[in-house]
Write an enzyme that holds these catalytic residues in place. Structure first.
Site, mmCIF file in Angstrom:
data_model
loop_
_atom_site.group_PDB
_atom_site.id
_atom_site.type_symbol
_atom_site.label_atom_id
_atom_site.label_comp_id
_atom_site.label_asym_id
_atom_site.label_seq_id
_atom_site.Cartn_x
_atom_site.Cartn_y
_atom_site.Cartn_z
ATOM 1 N N CYS A 1 31.881 70.216 30.217
ATOM 2 C CA CYS A 1 32.322 68.920 29.903
ATOM 3 C C CYS A 1 33.787 69.145 29.773
ATOM 4 C CB CYS A 1 31.710 68.043 28.776
ATOM 5 S SG CYS A 1 31.790 69.200 27.093
ATOM 6 N N TYR A 2 34.306 70.056 28.993
ATOM 7 C CA TYR A 2 35.944 70.163 28.762
ATOM 8 C C TYR A 2 36.463 70.391 30.317
ATOM 9 C CZ TYR A 2 35.542 69.960 23.635
ATOM 10 O OH TYR A 2 35.387 69.423 22.117
#
Ligand SMILES: NC(=O)c1ccc[n+]([C@@H]2O[C@H](COP(=O)([O-])OP(=O)(O)OC[C@H]3O[C@@H](n4cnc5c(N)ncnc54)[C@H](OP(=O)(O)O)[C@@H]3O)[C@@H](O)[C@H]2O)c1
Length: 340
Positions: A147-148
């Site tokens: 996600c990051y």
């Protein structure tokens, strides 16, 4: 004829989010809902939002006749099982981290385990669709990005590709608590996170080598990357604020042109004129990007906001599925964000 899919880890947040999207996807049919717990219970009883899951779809241990296996498991678990599915002729799309890093030694260093299937890393395709859709189209094993890294890379890719920035990169990011999964730990209790923001994982967060790996491929050399994630008191949502020195002479016009060129045709990346808000992506596969130039300090400042469970996990996995099986990339992902 819809493509038959299984979700392994369907009782978790990412697996449950993927089931929500797959159940509305016109070209996919969820034939197996796999987990260790809740054996025999209907999926719609275990994941309380999946009202349209058929009563007969119960949690089991086998992927059945699925042509595609999505895995949403803790680190190291998908890599133990993927080979059997690949040998059966299935396609595997891993939402976890087991196939993202190309160098097997990095798993020892960053994840603390010896990779159980290092040979599979050679065939895995890193599935940030915007960057690698040509390779995703023929891949048997797709490593969905973290996600990051999804937010950091979408914020930086145009600048990296166009050679506008140097290798000295800082990524400061914030995520809602669903990013940590549905594990019950003191660190994620309401009383602990409410009204509070804290950094964690500095400088050893597991997404650091992933961002560095993909940035290096575009830069032509390893970046000096400092990545600082923060936990913020919200359910979903993630924003990356990225900083890098601009190469001499780069002006705001050059930056605007690079971002417009990169993303004008992208179905899910929208360049916005204002600071992006995570809330404007809630429940959707959109990623909002805003890049500006700090002229006084000759620095690029680029933001990307997304929903960690959709564009940061299940939505991008489905976008990869669409690219892989020749469906329009937006299929099953058309929903606009919720507001307010
Ligand atoms: N949450 C996010 O925003 C997000 C974003 C991108 C990627 N991811 C990645 O997606 C994966 C799943 O994350 P999540 O947030 O959905 O976590 P989660 O809510 O904790 O779900 C994990 C799932 O894995 C199963 N599981 C747990 N331990 C297992 C084990 N030892 N062996 C086999 N299955 C096990 C769990 O169900 P049972 O105990 O019932 O088997 C559950 O279905 C992780 O690799 C995570 O890094 C998450």
């Amino acid at each position: 004829m819809p493509t038959k899919v299984a979700i392994v880890g369907v009782t978790g947040y990412a697996g449950g989010e993927l089931a929500r999207l797959v159940l509305r996807h016109p070209e996919a049919r969820l034939v197996a809902a796999v987990a260790r717990s809740h054996q025999g219970e209907p999926l719609r009883a275990v994941q309380p939002h999946l009202h349209s899951a058929p009563e007969s779809l119960a949690i089991g241990t086998e992927v059945g006749d699925a042509e595609v296996v999505f895995t949403a498991l803790p680190p190291g678990e998908a890599a133990k099982q993927a080979r059997a599915w690949l040998d059966d002729g299935r396609t595997v799309i891993d939402i976890g981290s087991d196939f993202r890093l190309r160098d097997p030694k990095l798993y020892e260093r960053w994840y603390g385990y010896t990779h159980p299937a290092p040979d599979l890393l050679k065939q895995a395709v890193y599935g940030l669709t915007e960057l690698t859709r040509d390779r995703v189209r023929t891949a048997r094993l797709i490593a969905n990005p973290g996600c990051y890294p999804t937010a950091a890379l979408l914020a930086l890719v145009p600048a990296l590709k166009s050679g506008l920035i140097t290798e000295d990169i800082i990524v400061d990011a914030k995520s809602g608590v669903s990013g940590a999964g549905h594990a019950v730990e003191d660190a994620y209790l309401f009383g602990t996170i409410d009204e509070s923001v804290r950094p964690y994982g500095v400088p050893r967060h597991r997404h650091t080598p992933e961002i560095a790996q993909e940035a290096a491929a575009l830069l032509g050399k390893a970046p000096r990357l400092t990545f600082t994630p923060h936990l913020v008191p919200m359910n979903r949502g993630l924003i990356a604020s990225c900083y890098a020195p601009l190469r001499g002479g780069t002006r705001a016009n050059d930056v605007a042109a690079a971002y417009a060129k990169e993303y004008s045709e992208e179905p899910f990346v929208r360049i916005v004129d204002a600071y992006p808000a995570t809330k404007a992506t809630l429940g959707s596969n959109w990623c909002l990007v805003h890049a500006l130039v700090d002229e006084e300090n000759a620095r690029l400042v680029a933001f990307a906001a997304l929903d960690n469970l959709v564009k940061g996990a299940a939505g991008s996995a489905l976008q990869n599925f669409n690219a892989r099986f020749g469906y329009p990339e937006t299929t099953g992902l058309e929903a606009l964000p919720l507001w307010p």
